[in-house]
Design a protein around this motif. Structure first.
Motif, PDB file in Angstrom:
ATOM      1  N   ALA A 101       0.794  -1.226   0.000  1.00 18.48           N
ATOM      2  CA  ALA A 101       0.000   0.000   0.000  1.00 18.48           C
ATOM      3  C   ALA A 101       0.828   1.278   0.000  1.00 18.48           C
ATOM      4  O   ALA A 101       0.578   2.202  -0.788  1.00 18.48           O
ATOM      5  CB  ALA A 101      -0.966  -0.008   1.182  1.00 18.48           C
ATOM      6  N   THR A 102       1.816   1.371   0.886  1.00 20.87           N
ATOM      7  CA  THR A 102       2.616   2.596   0.973  1.00 20.87           C
ATOM      8  C   THR A 102       3.407   2.828  -0.309  1.00 20.87           C
ATOM      9  O   THR A 102       3.526   3.966  -0.785  1.00 20.87           O
ATOM     10  CB  THR A 102       3.578   2.539   2.177  1.00 20.87           C
ATOM     11  N   TYR A 103       3.947   1.755  -0.891  1.00 19.55           N
ATOM     12  CA  TYR A 103       4.686   1.885  -2.147  1.00 19.55           C
ATOM     13  C   TYR A 103       3.760   2.342  -3.272  1.00 19.55           C
ATOM     14  O   TYR A 103       4.127   3.190  -4.084  1.00 19.55           O
ATOM     15  CB  TYR A 103       5.324   0.553  -2.531  1.00 19.55           C
ATOM     16  N   ALA A 134      -2.612   9.063   7.055  1.00 22.24           N
ATOM     17  CA  ALA A 134      -3.031  10.468   7.171  1.00 22.24           C
ATOM     18  C   ALA A 134      -2.218  11.352   6.227  1.00 22.24           C
ATOM     19  O   ALA A 134      -2.738  12.318   5.655  1.00 22.24           O
ATOM     20  CB  ALA A 134      -2.881  10.944   8.613  1.00 22.24           C
ATOM     21  N   TYR A 135      -0.942  11.032   6.063  1.00 28.99           N
ATOM     22  CA  TYR A 135      -0.070  11.814   5.189  1.00 28.99           C
ATOM     23  C   TYR A 135      -0.584  11.785   3.746  1.00 28.99           C
ATOM     24  O   TYR A 135      -0.701  12.832   3.088  1.00 28.99           O
ATOM     25  CB  TYR A 135       1.347  11.259   5.261  1.00 28.99           C
ATOM     26  N   GLN A 182      -5.666   7.072  -3.900  1.00 27.25           N
ATOM     27  CA  GLN A 182      -6.893   6.892  -3.129  1.00 27.25           C
ATOM     28  C   GLN A 182      -7.157   5.419  -2.843  1.00 27.25           C
ATOM     29  O   GLN A 182      -7.541   5.042  -1.723  1.00 27.25           O
ATOM     30  CB  GLN A 182      -8.080   7.482  -3.902  1.00 27.25           C
ATOM     31  N   GLU A 183      -6.905   4.590  -3.829  1.00 23.17           N
ATOM     32  CA  GLU A 183      -7.118   3.147  -3.656  1.00 23.17           C
ATOM     33  C   GLU A 183      -6.123   2.565  -2.661  1.00 23.17           C
ATOM     34  O   GLU A 183      -6.474   1.738  -1.818  1.00 23.17           O
ATOM     35  CB  GLU A 183      -6.981   2.443  -5.004  1.00 23.17           C
ATOM     36  N   ALA A 184      -4.875   3.021  -2.742  1.00 21.19           N
ATOM     37  CA  ALA A 184      -3.828   2.491  -1.870  1.00 21.19           C
ATOM     38  C   ALA A 184      -4.010   2.917  -0.420  1.00 21.19           C
ATOM     39  O   ALA A 184      -3.725   2.151   0.503  1.00 21.19           O
ATOM     40  CB  ALA A 184      -2.460   2.938  -2.374  1.00 21.19           C
ATOM     41  N   VAL A 185      -4.487   4.150  -0.220  1.00 23.50           N
ATOM     42  CA  VAL A 185      -4.632   4.706   1.132  1.00 23.50           C
ATOM     43  C   VAL A 185      -5.461   3.802   2.035  1.00 23.50           C
ATOM     44  O   VAL A 185      -5.170   3.647   3.226  1.00 23.50           O
ATOM     45  CB  VAL A 185      -5.252   6.120   1.057  1.00 23.50           C
ATOM     46  N   GLN A 186      -6.471   3.189   1.486  1.00 28.02           N
ATOM     47  CA  GLN A 186      -7.364   2.347   2.286  1.00 28.02           C
ATOM     48  C   GLN A 186      -6.638   1.162   2.928  1.00 28.02           C
ATOM     49  O   GLN A 186      -7.076   0.651   3.962  1.00 28.02           O
ATOM     50  CB  GLN A 186      -8.500   1.826   1.394  1.00 28.02           C
ATOM     51  N   ASP A 187      -5.527   0.742   2.319  1.00 19.31           N
ATOM     52  CA  ASP A 187      -4.812  -0.437   2.817  1.00 19.31           C
ATOM     53  C   ASP A 187      -3.560  -0.099   3.620  1.00 19.31           C
ATOM     54  O   ASP A 187      -2.871  -1.003   4.100  1.00 19.31           O
ATOM     55  CB  ASP A 187      -4.424  -1.348   1.642  1.00 19.31           C
ATOM     56  N   ILE A 188      -3.218   1.191   3.747  1.00 23.28           N
ATOM     57  CA  ILE A 188      -2.028   1.564   4.517  1.00 23.28           C
ATOM     58  C   ILE A 188      -2.289   1.313   5.993  1.00 23.28           C
ATOM     59  O   ILE A 188      -3.244   1.837   6.561  1.00 23.28           O
ATOM     60  CB  ILE A 188      -1.656   3.048   4.277  1.00 23.28           C
TER      61      ILE A 188
END
Length: 216
Positions: A105-107, A135-136, A122-128
């Motif tokens: 997710a972060t990558y 939040a960043y 937006q898609e990745a943020v959900q899995d961080i």
């Protein structure tokens, strides 16, 4: 090459110490303890310090370039230097290495932001899974969408100082407040170390050169 020579020196010294202790019939506990301490020192000087603490941009760059076979590290170098082809290749390697969405997710968020693909971010943020990073990137999405006031609201939930300062620098830069942007960029650089320090430094070389003392 320098890093290889340094590693060789460390392991040669370790071999000599262990050999000396063995020949002089030191107890196994002392030998194991000495070996552990030596490996800890080697790990700290050769990996942890350059990855997390070092503020010398040239040394961190050398460290990242020496880890080209480690996609989790090399992606930072590729993105920081805007090497599009290498960034894509390295992301492909990460996708092959990590199958779980949360590990990637972060990558994905960093790569999406690099490509200005806000849908991917937006898609990745959900899995961080780390609150500060989630939040960043949520705040970064708001900044890109021109919602500075809402982005500022996310800062309260971020504990890492470099993240708060980096976001404020970007908010002020987009709002045309260059002096404030430079101030926060300097704060972000000062509060970061290792790979993150390198990434910020390279970014500000392009966007806020005054923050790193490179005014053309």
């Amino acid at each position: 090459m320098k890093r290889f020579k340094w590693n060789l020196l460390i392991y040669a010294a370790l071999f000599v110490v262990v050999l000396y202790m063995t020949l002089n019939e030191y107890s196994l506990i002392w030998i194991v303890g000495a070996t552990f301490v030596a490996f800890l020192i080697a790990f700290t000087t050769q990996f942890y310090y350059p990855a997390v603490l070092d503020k010398r941009v040239d040394r961190v760059e050398s460290f990242l370039r020496s880890h080209k076979k480690n996609p989790a590290l090399y992606i930072q170098y590729a993105l920081a230097n805007r090497l599009d082809d290498e960034a894509k290749t390295t992301m492909d390697k990460l996708m092959s290495k990590y199958k779980h969405s949360k590990a990637l997710a972060t990558y994905k968020a960093a790569y999406g932001l690099y490509r200005k693909d806000m849908a991917a971010v937006q898609e990745a943020v959900q899995d961080i899974r780390y609150p500060d990073y989630r939040a960043y990137y949520e705040a970064a999405l708001l900044v890109e969408d021109g919602k500075s006031a809402e982005a500022r609201g996310h800062l309260e939930s971020i504990k890492k100082r470099w993240m708060r300062s980096a976001l404020l620098a970007e908010i002020e830069r987009k709002d045309g407040n260059e002096e404030a942007a430079v101030k926060y960029a300097k704060e972000a650089i000062g509060a970061s170390g290792g790979v993150q320090h390198y990434v910020l430094h390279k970014e500000y070389e392009r966007t806020l050169p005054q923050a790193v003392g490179r005014v053309s």
